[in-house]
Design a protein around this motif. Structure first.
Motif, short mmCIF file in Angstrom:
data_model
loop_
_atom_site.label_atom_id
_atom_site.label_comp_id
_atom_site.label_asym_id
_atom_site.label_seq_id
_atom_site.Cartn_x
_atom_site.Cartn_y
_atom_site.Cartn_z
N GLY A 174 0.83 -1.21 0.00
CA GLY A 174 0.00 0.00 0.00
C GLY A 174 0.86 1.25 0.00
O GLY A 174 2.09 1.18 0.12
N VAL A 175 0.21 2.39 -0.13
CA VAL A 175 0.88 3.69 -0.11
C VAL A 175 0.28 4.49 1.04
O VAL A 175 -0.93 4.73 1.09
CB VAL A 175 0.71 4.45 -1.44
N VAL A 176 1.14 4.89 2.01
CA VAL A 176 0.71 5.64 3.19
C VAL A 176 1.61 6.85 3.32
O VAL A 176 2.84 6.71 3.47
CB VAL A 176 0.79 4.77 4.46
N ASP A 177 1.01 8.05 3.26
CA ASP A 177 1.77 9.30 3.44
C ASP A 177 2.98 9.35 2.52
O ASP A 177 4.11 9.62 2.95
CB ASP A 177 2.22 9.45 4.91
N GLN A 178 2.76 9.11 1.24
CA GLN A 178 3.80 9.17 0.23
C GLN A 178 4.91 8.15 0.45
O GLN A 178 6.01 8.29 -0.08
CB GLN A 178 4.41 10.57 0.17
N ASP A 179 4.62 7.11 1.22
CA ASP A 179 5.56 6.01 1.42
C ASP A 179 4.92 4.72 0.91
O ASP A 179 3.73 4.48 1.15
CB ASP A 179 5.91 5.82 2.90
N VAL A 180 5.71 3.92 0.22
CA VAL A 180 5.27 2.58 -0.14
C VAL A 180 5.53 1.66 1.05
O VAL A 180 6.66 1.58 1.54
CB VAL A 180 6.02 2.06 -1.39
N VAL A 181 4.48 1.00 1.53
CA VAL A 181 4.59 0.13 2.70
C VAL A 181 4.37 -1.30 2.25
O VAL A 181 3.35 -1.61 1.63
CB VAL A 181 3.58 0.52 3.80
N VAL A 182 5.33 -2.16 2.54
CA VAL A 182 5.25 -3.58 2.21
C VAL A 182 5.36 -4.36 3.50
O VAL A 182 6.30 -4.18 4.27
CB VAL A 182 6.37 -4.00 1.24
N THR A 183 4.37 -5.25 3.75
CA THR A 183 4.37 -6.08 4.95
C THR A 183 4.30 -7.53 4.52
O THR A 183 3.42 -7.91 3.74
CB THR A 183 3.19 -5.74 5.87
N VAL A 184 5.21 -8.35 5.02
CA VAL A 184 5.23 -9.79 4.74
C VAL A 184 5.16 -10.52 6.07
O VAL A 184 6.03 -10.33 6.93
CB VAL A 184 6.48 -10.18 3.95
N THR A 185 4.13 -11.36 6.24
CA THR A 185 3.91 -12.08 7.48
C THR A 185 4.00 -13.57 7.21
O THR A 185 3.43 -14.07 6.23
CB THR A 185 2.53 -11.75 8.07
N ASP A 186 4.74 -14.28 8.06
CA ASP A 186 4.86 -15.74 7.90
C ASP A 186 4.33 -16.44 9.14
O ASP A 186 4.03 -15.80 10.16
CB ASP A 186 6.32 -16.13 7.63
#
Length: 539
Positions: A448-460
């Protein structure tokens, strides 16, 4: 004939003798000036007394305007001369013409008055130059019975010659010279012993040669070198360090805390404990830093920090990681397609055409559904293709790769897209490895994009990350060993380096017994240089 070169101690002795001579000259000048001021004060007062005494003699008032004043006043002038030790005593009328003087040549001449206001009836004393001779003079008015100014008296004494004033101080100067010579000799002996001990017995020429060689060596090597003293001030910085750290202007002598560097870099340079292969990212450069405490005769004298540029190595690791990820994905897809082709071939040989049609329909729908689900949420083609490929790689090892329902990623710039594929690919690979053999074996990806930042979350769903390893997992894999370049140990460190170079960060936001969640934030637009991250590295 070869000219004998003075030793360092001899040079210092000569310098001290020059200084002593200079000091003695200054002392002589001060002494002469003080004697002049003393002469002016004491003899000026005496001349005023003589002039006032002479002007108050009755015969002076009676005879000053008479035709025979020169003869009548001569005894008075001689008496004043004998009493005071003056050079000349003279009497002038109201017009300023000398009518009587101890020097007959002055009779009939005009008196030299300078800035004296004796014509107004005011006494005066000061310096005058008469016939080229500097004298201290005094004037006193001769007042008539009716209060009128009848004339004035003059008393002068010539200043002694400069040589006479200097010879008067000969005794003192001789004492000063002896004391200065003795102090200079003792000081030179002590300094020569101290220098011999501090310079290991080297002469001035050898020391200069060593200094030249040191400068040439330090500024010719490609590695950066920074030396800091115990008080935290920079004592040495070579050209390599200036280029690697982006230092400008005068650096030597400045506190490390005042340098235009990130706080972590300043702290790394200012510490005096040993540090081994710290990874530092400064601007767009990746540096490996080593720090060693320096000592002399058991006494700490600061620290020396060396740094090597490993930017190209990290770039190669980035490319290698991407290539390894692509090759692993292609291998997984090849294996998956080979298994399906074997199944299709068997159904054809068995003439199970209905089953074959059903299988092909199912495979087509699954692939179409997967492609559509990813394409709807991820608009960047490179990242979307990566997720499709990683889904096949995860399926091969019995791990389910899930894209979060609220995931969304727009199309981004080409350089950011390339970095995101490396980041996401390495995080998914680590998550798949961690989840294998656990139930359920699942990896969830959120973008996603939050406050002009690309946020990537990977959960295992793996075993999680212990608290004491939350920092070291990002740095322990950095290495220049061939086996590391073969594909092990560069995943998470590479993710952190790429994120940091783009002005972002990577965090383990959740740890525990039921998996780990890694979150990466990178700006859509890369910021200007001077972002830093540190960590241990292995060779």
């Amino acid at each position: 004939m070869r000219r004998t070169r003075l030793t360092l101690a001899g040079q210092i002795l000569m310098l001290q003798l020059v200084v002593i001579c200079g000091v003695l000259v200054v002392i002589a000048m001060i002494s002469v000036r003080q004697s002049t001021e003393t002469f002016q004060a004491t003899r000026g007062s005496a001349m005023r007394s003589v002039a006032e005494y002479t002007s108050n003699v009755a015969v002076v008032r009676d005879q000053i305007d008479e035709p025979g004043a020169t003869r009548a006043l001569a005894p008075t002038v001689d008496r004043g001369l004998q009493l005071s030790g003056a050079t000349t005593v003279a009497i002038a009328d109201a017009g300023g013409t000398i009518v009587a003087s101890s020097d007959p040549r002055e009779v009939g001449t005009r008196a030299v008055l300078g800035d004296s206001r004796i014509g107004e009836g005011r006494g005066w004393s000061g310096d005058l130059t008469i016939n080229g001779v500097r004298v201290v003079a005094a004037h006193a008015p001769v007042i008539g019975d009716d209060g009128s100014v009848l004339g004035f008296t003059i008393a002068t004494q010539a200043y002694p010659r400069l040589w006479d004033r200097i010879t008067d101080e000969t005794t003192d100067l001789a004492v000063f010279l002896g004391i200065g010579a003795l102090a200079g000799g003792l000081g030179t002996w002590w300094v020569s012993r101290l220098l011999k001990r501090r310079t290991r017995g080297l002469g001035s020429a050898e020391i200069a040669t060593l200094a030249d060689h040191r400068e040439a060596l330090l500024h010719s090597i490609g590695e950066g070198v920074v030396a800091v003293d115990p008080s935290g001030r920079v004592t040495l910085v070579n050209d390599g360090a200036r280029a690697l750290l982006g230092l400008q202007g005068v650096v030597i002598g400045r506190p490390v805390s005042s340098l235009d560097l990130p706080e972590d870099v300043r702290r790394l340079l200012g510490d005096h404990d040993d540090a081994h292969d710290e990874v530092v990212v400064v601007g767009d450069r990746v540096l490996v830093v080593n720090r060693r405490a320096a000592s002399s005769h058991g006494r700490g004298i600061g620290s020396v920090t060396t740094m090597r540029d490993r930017t190209e190595l990290v770039s190669l690791q980035n490319q290698l990681s991407s290539n390894l990820s692509i090759s692993d994905t292609l291998r997984a897809q090849t294996h998956e397609f080979a298994n399906r082709l074997h199944t299709i071939s068997g159904l054809v040989e068995l003439e199970e055409y209905d089953e074959l049609a059903q299988l092909l329909g199912t495979l087509t729908r699954e692939r179409a559904d997967l492609d559509a689900r990813i394409r709807d949420r991820v608009e960047d083609p490179a990242v979307a293709a990566l997720l499709v490929a990683k889904s096949s790689a995860a399926t091969e090892v019995a791990v389910r790769l899930v894209l979060h329902d609220q995931a969304h990623l727009p199309a981004v710039a080409a350089d950011l897209s390339a970095d995101l594929t490396t980041i996401i690919g390495n995080l998914i690979d680590n998550a798949i490895d961690a989840s294998r053999g656990h139930e359920p074996a699942q990896v969830e990806v959120m973008t996603g994009v939050v406050d002009q930042d690309v946020v990537v979350t990977v959960t295992d769903t793996g075993p999680g990350v212990p608290d004491h390893l939350r920092d070291t997992i990002f740095v322990r894999g950095f290495s220049t060993k061939p086996e590391v370049l073969g594909g092990r140990g560069i995943g998470l460190p590479l993710v952190r380096v790429i994120a940091t170079r783009r002005g972002g960060r990577v965090d383990v936001v959740h740890t525990g017994e039921h998996g780990a969640r890694f979150e990466v934030r990178v700006p859509l637009v890369a910021p200007s240089p001077h972002t830093v991250v540190t960590g241990a590295a292995s060779r």
